[in-house]
Design a protein around this motif. Structure first.
Motif: not given
Length: 509
Positions: A199-206, A293-305
């Motif tokens: 969702l973050r990439y979709l919104v940012g792609s605009a 741009p990715d923020g701290a901890g982004q993209p999320f790890s599988l465990n976090t997801a």
């Protein structure tokens, strides 16, 4: 370009807003300050969304080019989030025609950017050798990129989020089978991604620069096999280590039926997922970070997801599910006008009961029906009907509910879908099981002439051909047990909940 202009709100068109990703993207775009217009074949399905009053909805279909003109008018960014998966043997042709129509109308309307979410394809595999699902997604991306409208084509592998088909498949396989014989694709490497990152990439792609017209691979930081993913899920969910034994002879077709047997995901949806898992789908670049741009901890790890998805489920905050979109091939005709419908035979089974409970207590029982709460009727009969539906390729009884207490128009509810809801008064469900006709189940909360609560239940069936008539008459002898028991037990549950100090009885016949 000035900063003020660069940050000005955009007008965004979202297709697939009734689906899993589209239904989550809309509020993200609104939160980013954009104006949103939704294209929907049935706008009524969006009526009960919490954001419905903040968007404009246009009736239309991507396969109908003429309906796209009013949808595209004044749009800056058009999100293409639809596909014809499992709509029939010719779904690739349908996808091709829809993408071409969308691209043409977007160009004619002067849309500044198209954003598309497709599938990650394996390196070194010719397109014609891909599964039909991946092949079609790749072709749609190419059509949009060649449209003359700057296009961002995001390519993702497995999307992990509460309610996603991939997550539900992973969850149920791992939870239900401590020891499992699996297809060989459990040893294939995958790069999953959290739905929040998608969702973050979709919104940012605009807001990508006009010169950008390309694909972007998107994935999380973990590259691992499906077997590893199941073990990771078991770890996060605090389950014992799983014993997994790959078996080469399980083909994608057999795999899809195996998945359909264990999980709520029907074979029609499981098959393209299983076919895609045969290939190694790993990102070859992460260029998206240059523009989003990715923020701290982004993209999320599988465990976090996985933790985030499980938390959403435990807190009953699943906003959309894989079943949010209508299942291809199921009936979608509106309820015939009654009582004097001129369209042919319409069978009815009507049950009414006086209820010694408030209308509010009765409505709470009605709105909580289905899923883990059951159907207040002969459980074995409902279970058998669900299994029979799965055997013929239907959705079966295990889709459950999005929310354990509240329903909204468009929600899937086991093998029904909510067609209409008038809070406190009416719940109308449309059958999505495989039937030789169209079927509805209506539940009313009313007051009689003395002001007492009254429950009225109506099952309707519009047969299709001779087989439809034969079906109705073959099952009608069981209606007293199934529908009669349902009416009786719903009334009893409302009365019991109203009585202080008494527990709700177990659902029975």
């Amino acid at each position: 370009m000035t900063d003020d202009h660069a940050n000005a709100p955009l007008s965004c068109l979202v297709t697939g807003a009734t689906g899993y990703i589209g239904g989550r993207l809309v509020p993200e775009l609104l939160a980013a300050g954009h104006r949103v217009r939704c294209l929907a074949r049935t706008p009524e399905k969006l009526r009960d969304q919490p954001w419905a009053g903040e968007v404009e909805t246009v009736r239309g279909d991507v396969t109908d080019a003429a309906s796209l003109d009013p949808a595209m008018d004044g749009i800056d960014v058009a999100y293409y989030l639809v596909h014809a998966l499992s709509s029939g043997a010719d779904f690739e042709d349908t996808d091709r025609r829809a993408a071409a129509a969308f691209a043409e109308r977007a160009r004619a309307a002067g849309v500044a950017r198209i954003v598309y979410l497709g599938g990650l394809t394996p390196e070194g595999v010719a397109e014609h050798e891909l599964s039909p699902h991946l092949r079609s997604r790749a072709e749609v991306g190419r059509i949009l990129l060649d449209s003359g409208v700057p296009t961002t084509a995001l390519r993702a592998a497995v999307i992990i989020g509460s309610g996603s088909a991939s997550f539900e498949m992973l969850r149920y396989l791992t939870e239900r089978l401590p020891v499992m014989v699996t297809p060989s694709w459990v040893s294939t490497r995958i790069q999953p991604i959290a739905v929040r990152d998608v969702l973050r990439y979709l919104v940012g792609s605009a807001r990508m620069p006009a010169e950008v017209n390309r694909t972007f691979d998107i994935g999380g930081p973990d590259v691992l096999t499906y077997r590893d993913m199941m073990q990771r899920y078991a770890q996060v969910a605090q389950l014992p280590h799983r014993l997994i034994l790959p078996v080469p002879m399980l083909t994608p077709g057999l795999s899809s039926h195996w998945i359909g047997l264990i999980t709520p995901v029907p074979a029609s949806i499981a098959r393209p997922l299983a076919e895609s898992l045969r290939y190694e789908v790993v990102c070859r670049e992460h260029d998206i970070a240059h523009y989003v741009p990715d923020g701290a901890g982004q993209p999320f790890s599988l465990n976090t997801a996985l933790r985030l998805a499980l938390q959403r489920i435990r807190e009953a905050r699943v906003t959309t599910r894989w079943s949010s979109a209508a299942v291809p091939g199921v009936p979608s005709d509106p309820l015939p006008t009654d009582p004097d419908w001129a369209g042919g035979s319409l069978y009815e089974d009507v049950r009414e009961r006086a209820v010694d409970a408030s209308p509010e207590a009765l409505w709470r029982v009605v709105e909580s029906i289905g899923g883990e709460n059951g159907w207040y009727s002969f459980p074995l009969a409902w279970a058998v009907r669900g299994w029979l539906d799965r055997l013929v390729g239907g959705v079966g009884l295990r889709r459950g509910r999005r929310d354990s207490d509240r329903l909204r128009v468009g929600d899937s509810l086991d093998f029904w879908r909510v067609e209409e809801i008038e809070p406190g008064r009416l719940l109308r469900l449309r059958a999505e099981m495989r039937l030789p006709g169209l079927a509805w189940l209506e539940m009313y909360v009313e007051r009689d002439g003395r002001g007492r609560s009254r429950y009225r239940q109506r099952a309707l069936f519009h047969p299709r051909g001779l087989l439809g008539h034969a079906y109705w008459w073959s099952v009608s002898p069981f209606h007293a047990v199934v529908f009669g028991g349902m009416a009786r037990n719903i009334a009893r549950a409302a009365e019991t909940r109203t009585s202080p100090g008494r527990a709700v009885p177990a659902v029975s016949s």
